[in-house]
Design a protein around this motif. Structure first.
Motif, short mmCIF file in Angstrom:
data_model
loop_
_atom_site.label_atom_id
_atom_site.label_comp_id
_atom_site.label_asym_id
_atom_site.label_seq_id
_atom_site.Cartn_x
_atom_site.Cartn_y
_atom_site.Cartn_z
N GLU A 5 0.82 -1.27 -0.10
CA GLU A 5 0.10 -0.01 0.02
C GLU A 5 0.68 1.46 0.07
O GLU A 5 0.30 2.19 -0.44
CB GLU A 5 -1.06 0.03 0.99
N ARG A 6 1.96 1.23 0.61
CA ARG A 6 2.95 2.26 0.68
C ARG A 6 3.50 2.75 -0.68
O ARG A 6 3.61 4.03 -1.04
CB ARG A 6 4.01 2.01 1.83
N ARG A 7 3.88 1.84 -1.56
CA ARG A 7 4.52 2.24 -2.59
C ARG A 7 3.21 2.27 -3.68
O ARG A 7 2.35 2.07 -3.83
CB ARG A 7 4.91 0.78 -3.13
N LEU A 8 3.84 3.30 -4.55
CA LEU A 8 3.06 3.67 -5.84
C LEU A 8 3.13 2.54 -6.68
O LEU A 8 4.17 1.97 -7.01
CB LEU A 8 3.31 5.15 -6.44
N PRO A 9 1.95 2.47 -7.47
CA PRO A 9 1.97 1.52 -8.65
C PRO A 9 2.68 1.98 -9.58
O PRO A 9 3.05 3.23 -9.84
CB PRO A 9 0.33 1.34 -9.04
N ARG A 10 3.43 1.26 -10.38
CA ARG A 10 4.47 1.55 -11.57
C ARG A 10 3.66 2.55 -12.50
O ARG A 10 4.20 3.45 -12.71
CB ARG A 10 4.82 0.41 -12.21
N PRO A 11 2.52 2.27 -13.05
CA PRO A 11 1.96 3.19 -13.88
C PRO A 11 1.74 4.77 -13.35
O PRO A 11 2.16 5.69 -14.18
CB PRO A 11 0.68 2.47 -14.35
N ASP A 12 1.48 4.76 -12.11
CA ASP A 12 1.38 6.26 -11.59
C ASP A 12 2.53 6.83 -11.72
O ASP A 12 2.69 8.09 -11.77
CB ASP A 12 0.71 5.94 -10.12
N LYS A 16 3.21 10.47 -13.54
CA LYS A 16 3.71 11.72 -12.89
C LYS A 16 5.05 11.89 -13.58
O LYS A 16 5.36 13.28 -13.94
CB LYS A 16 4.09 11.32 -11.39
N ARG A 17 6.08 11.19 -14.00
CA ARG A 17 7.20 11.68 -14.62
C ARG A 17 6.81 12.19 -16.06
O ARG A 17 7.55 13.24 -16.35
CB ARG A 17 7.97 10.39 -14.84
N TRP A 18 5.93 11.42 -16.69
CA TRP A 18 5.72 12.21 -18.13
C TRP A 18 4.86 13.29 -18.07
O TRP A 18 5.26 14.30 -18.84
CB TRP A 18 4.86 11.10 -18.72
N LEU A 24 7.53 20.68 -18.31
CA LEU A 24 8.84 21.03 -18.70
C LEU A 24 8.84 21.45 -20.16
O LEU A 24 9.26 22.63 -20.52
CB LEU A 24 9.82 20.34 -18.18
N VAL A 25 8.39 20.77 -20.92
CA VAL A 25 8.46 20.98 -22.54
C VAL A 25 7.48 22.14 -23.15
O VAL A 25 7.90 23.02 -23.70
CB VAL A 25 7.99 19.88 -23.25
N ALA A 26 6.16 22.19 -22.38
CA ALA A 26 5.48 23.25 -22.81
C ALA A 26 5.90 24.73 -22.02
O ALA A 26 5.59 25.68 -22.80
CB ALA A 26 4.00 22.88 -21.99
N THR A 27 6.51 24.53 -20.97
CA THR A 27 7.04 25.79 -20.53
C THR A 27 8.15 26.34 -21.34
O THR A 27 8.31 27.56 -21.51
CB THR A 27 7.80 25.59 -19.11
#
Length: 52
Positions: A5-12, A16-18, A24-27
């Motif tokens: 439960e403490r760990r975030l699932p991999r897709p999340d 968040k990274r994308w 960053l790209v938009a800025t």
């Protein structure tokens, strides 16, 4: 044993990274576009003053 439960699932984590990279790209794109339009405006104004 660790609970999962403490760990975030991999897709999340990837989402968040994308999202961060997308922001960053938009800025950077908006910053470059503002710089280019400002430079073009100054160049056009200088040309207009010389042409008069």
């Amino acid at each position: 044993m660790q609970s999962t439960e403490r760990r975030l699932p991999r897709p999340d984590r990837f989402r968040k990274r994308w999202r961060r990279y997308g922001r960053l790209v938009a800025t950077n794109f908006l910053r470059g576009a503002a710089y280019a339009s400002g430079t073009a405006t100054i160049g056009l104004l200088a040309w207009w003053v010389q042409a008069r």
